[in-house]
Write an enzyme that holds these catalytic residues in place. Sequence first.
Site, PDB file in Angstrom:
ATOM      1  CE  LYS A  27     -41.845  36.870 -45.084  1.00  0.00           C
ATOM      2  NZ  LYS A  27     -41.870  35.412 -45.051  1.00  0.00           N
ATOM      3  CE  LYS A  47     -42.939  37.070 -48.965  1.00  0.00           C
ATOM      4  NZ  LYS A  47     -42.833  35.899 -48.159  1.00  0.00           N
TER       5      LYS A  47
HETATM    6  C1  PBG Z   1     -43.078  31.934 -45.018  1.00  0.00           C
HETATM    7  C2  PBG Z   1     -43.471  32.737 -46.197  1.00  0.00           C
HETATM    8  C3  PBG Z   1     -44.573  33.585 -46.378  1.00  0.00           C
HETATM    9  C4  PBG Z   1     -44.550  33.991 -47.713  1.00  0.00           C
HETATM   10  C5  PBG Z   1     -43.433  33.411 -48.298  1.00  0.00           C
HETATM   11  N1  PBG Z   1     -42.774  32.653 -47.337  1.00  0.00           N
HETATM   12  C6  PBG Z   1     -45.667  33.954 -45.449  1.00  0.00           C
HETATM   13  C7  PBG Z   1     -45.414  34.821 -44.294  1.00  0.00           C
HETATM   14  O1  PBG Z   1     -44.305  35.285 -44.045  1.00  0.00           O
HETATM   15  O2  PBG Z   1     -46.378  34.997 -43.552  1.00  0.00           O
HETATM   16  C8  PBG Z   1     -45.572  34.870 -48.365  1.00  0.00           C
HETATM   17  C9  PBG Z   1     -45.674  34.730 -49.856  1.00  0.00           C
HETATM   18  C10 PBG Z   1     -46.886  35.329 -50.460  1.00  0.00           C
HETATM   19  O3  PBG Z   1     -47.722  36.008 -49.834  1.00  0.00           O
HETATM   20  O4  PBG Z   1     -47.039  35.104 -51.658  1.00  0.00           O
HETATM   21  N2  PBG Z   1     -42.621  32.660 -43.939  1.00  0.00           N
END
Ligand code: PBG
Length: 320
Positions: free
Chosen positions: A193, A246
């Site tokens: 991520k 992601k």
């Molecule tokens: C929680 C999380 C996030 C997303 C999914 N889980 C936000 C982040 O990490 O700031 C983002 C999903 C999206 O942008 O569609 N940590």
Amino acid sequence: MSTFPGTRLRRLRRTGALRSLVRETRLDVSDLVYPLFVGPESMPNEELPALGRFSVDDLAREAEELLGLGISSVILFGIPEEKDDEGSGAYAAEGIVQRALRALRERYPDLVLITDVCLCEYTSHGHCGVIEDGEVANDATLELLSRTAVSHAEAGADVVAPSDMMDGRVAALRATLDEGGFTDTPIVSYAAKYASAFYGPFREAAESSPSFGDRRGYQMDPANVREALRECELDVAEGADVLMVKPALPNLDVLRAVRDRFDLPVAAYNVSGEYAMVKAAAARGWMDEQQAAMESLTAIKRAGADFVVTYWAKELAGWL
Ligand code: PBG
């Protein structure tokens, strides 16, 4: 090898039926996971419909509609009434996601309920863990994430998906779930991520922007791919059942590398910014949304994703 004029690749592109016959990658609603935001009150989002919120009561109607469209998996995000420094709403037995799970579990046994396990929607400072000396404390956060995962499993989650990027969270969750008797609850790890600008619309919808600093101290540097493989390797060793990459579109090379290296199922998150960019351009008449969405999702699958979390799931079910 025969070349032009003996070989003409256009022969198989001549009609839709021929193209379909030789198509290498297909989209199927069963490959899609739809994100659902649950909050104290329903709050539709005009411009980005999939980022709207549902109250626990309204959630059931949405679930019904999704099942009717053939969408059988959702990932739940909660927006609590109140936030605090420890994100206690994330692991409260009566927390918003826990209540949503209980509302859906009994009525829709066939709906796969995945939960996002993170603290950022629940902390007053908006970071994904607890703060010690101005930094997100890794080890202290693990315990809270573990409690969150177990409370989700107790409330009926089928799958938990940690998205916080703390080191060691997969092992911590696995151990706590097992101790709690949830040996059959799989972990979808947001393994690679990245710290990404493409989460912007999500953070607005989920009210989870950090109030100071940013997430670069825990989420990955978008410049790195070998590091993504190390993240995945560690998560596999810690007991992850699925690896997720992601955001998806900026990282198709990462997705491909993960697919080639590991035999676990691989997921991709087609994030809010990827959805919003196309929606915004389509609203201005600059591109065709359906075509752009299908091209994006096909590319994500072609790069190696077995399933995709996408805000387009509902619309796509109609298009397919
Ligand atoms: C929680 C999380 C996030 C997303 C999914 N889980 C936000 C982040 O990490 O700031 C983002 C999903 C999206 O942008 O569609 N940590």
